[in-house]
Design an enzyme around this catalytic site. Sequence first.
Site, PDB file in Angstrom:
ATOM      1  N   HIS A 126       0.815  -1.223   0.000  1.00  0.00           N
ATOM      2  CA  HIS A 126       0.000   0.000   0.000  1.00  0.00           C
ATOM      3  C   HIS A 126       0.849   1.274   0.000  1.00  0.00           C
ATOM      4  CE1 HIS A 126      -3.694  -2.190   0.494  1.00  0.00           C
ATOM      5  NE2 HIS A 126      -3.333  -2.709   1.648  1.00  0.00           N
ATOM      6  N   ASP A 163      -2.780 -10.654  -2.403  1.00  0.00           N
ATOM      7  CA  ASP A 163      -3.325 -10.151  -1.140  1.00  0.00           C
ATOM      8  C   ASP A 163      -4.803  -9.793  -1.345  1.00  0.00           C
ATOM      9  OD1 ASP A 163      -2.109  -8.828   1.604  1.00  0.00           O
ATOM     10  OD2 ASP A 163      -3.835  -7.694   0.860  1.00  0.00           O
ATOM     11  N   HIS A 165      -6.294  -7.217  -0.383  1.00  0.00           N
ATOM     12  CA  HIS A 165      -6.447  -5.788  -0.646  1.00  0.00           C
ATOM     13  C   HIS A 165      -5.706  -5.398  -1.934  1.00  0.00           C
ATOM     14  CE1 HIS A 165      -6.640  -6.249   3.817  1.00  0.00           C
ATOM     15  NE2 HIS A 165      -7.675  -5.453   3.653  1.00  0.00           N
ATOM     16  N   ASP A 244      -4.431 -12.778   3.529  1.00  0.00           N
ATOM     17  CA  ASP A 244      -5.640 -12.319   4.211  1.00  0.00           C
ATOM     18  C   ASP A 244      -6.904 -12.597   3.404  1.00  0.00           C
ATOM     19  OD1 ASP A 244      -4.617 -10.505   2.407  1.00  0.00           O
ATOM     20  OD2 ASP A 244      -4.605  -8.799   3.774  1.00  0.00           O
TER      21      ASP A 244
HETATM   22 ZN    ZN Z   1      -4.032  -7.177   2.768  1.00  0.00          ZN
END
Ligand code: ZN
Length: 313
Positions: A126, A163, A165, A244
């Site tokens: 991120h 991931d 996200h 995740d």
């Molecule tokens: Zn994540």
Amino acid sequence: MSIGFISSPACAGHEMGDGHPECPARLDAIRDQLLSSGIDFVLRHFDAPAATREQLERVHDPDYVASIFERAPETGIERLDPDTCMNPGSLDAALHAAGAVISAVDRVMAGEVPSAFCAVRPPGHHAERDKAMGFCLFNNIAIGAAHARGHFGLQRVAIVDFDVHHGNGSEDFVKGRDGYLLCSSFQSPFYPFTGTGELPGNIINSPLEAGAGGAELRRLVEETWLPALDDFQPQMLFVSAGFDGHREDDMAQLRFVEDDYRWVTERIREVADRHADGRIVSALEGGYALSALGRSVVAHLQGLIGANSSHPV
Ligand SMILES: [Zn+2]
């Protein structure tokens, strides 16, 4: 041949406060599963060095890097964004997390190990050019990919990110930049609410709806990632390995299981075998359900080692 497992004691020194899911126990959970699964016997362990400012600045704005050094607290907690903070151990952890990926590239390029996994924190995908967010300070995987290009002169490197996200920081770095391809799956709509809309051809985004599982992941990998990767012919593959999306992880609502991580890793390894002399560097991103995280990392390592391994893992 053993694969590399790169980490650093410094990575355990980063803490963002009681109850924060991105916690040092994540690395303990991984180590426990390495031992109980038996896969530890086919790993070569290496201590990560710290990344240099020059290595960080291939991806991050020099003023941003300076600000992270300046804001590192001597006591207490320094808040960088609503869910990302620094304690007195965070700077050292972040430097060693990025340094692990640099070191992985060096060792794989030297032929010391065919591929390597970096068990590091804080995660990175991120982190944008001039912004910390989403538990991330420096974009470890982008820094490694930029090292492969900048230091070793590779012409084409690919990043694969599974991931849960969207890796907005990696997309920010790769977008429109020659010599890079990014293939990414993520739950959408979901934090950080990026990854949709008009994109250049070197970004392959594969959003998944809440509730999607391994069948959906496998389909999109086969239909979109593999053709793009084969067309691009990367000379090294990088993996933003976030776990995740596991069904036991309540950070999000995807329903992957360990075998899905093994499967996608095997497909990545096959691409690396076809185009990159098998060179893969993978780094931990998310994964917060501790038992599922440890088991999923083992499955990922099994995928990296490959079915031809003589070790019964
Ligand atoms: Zn994540």
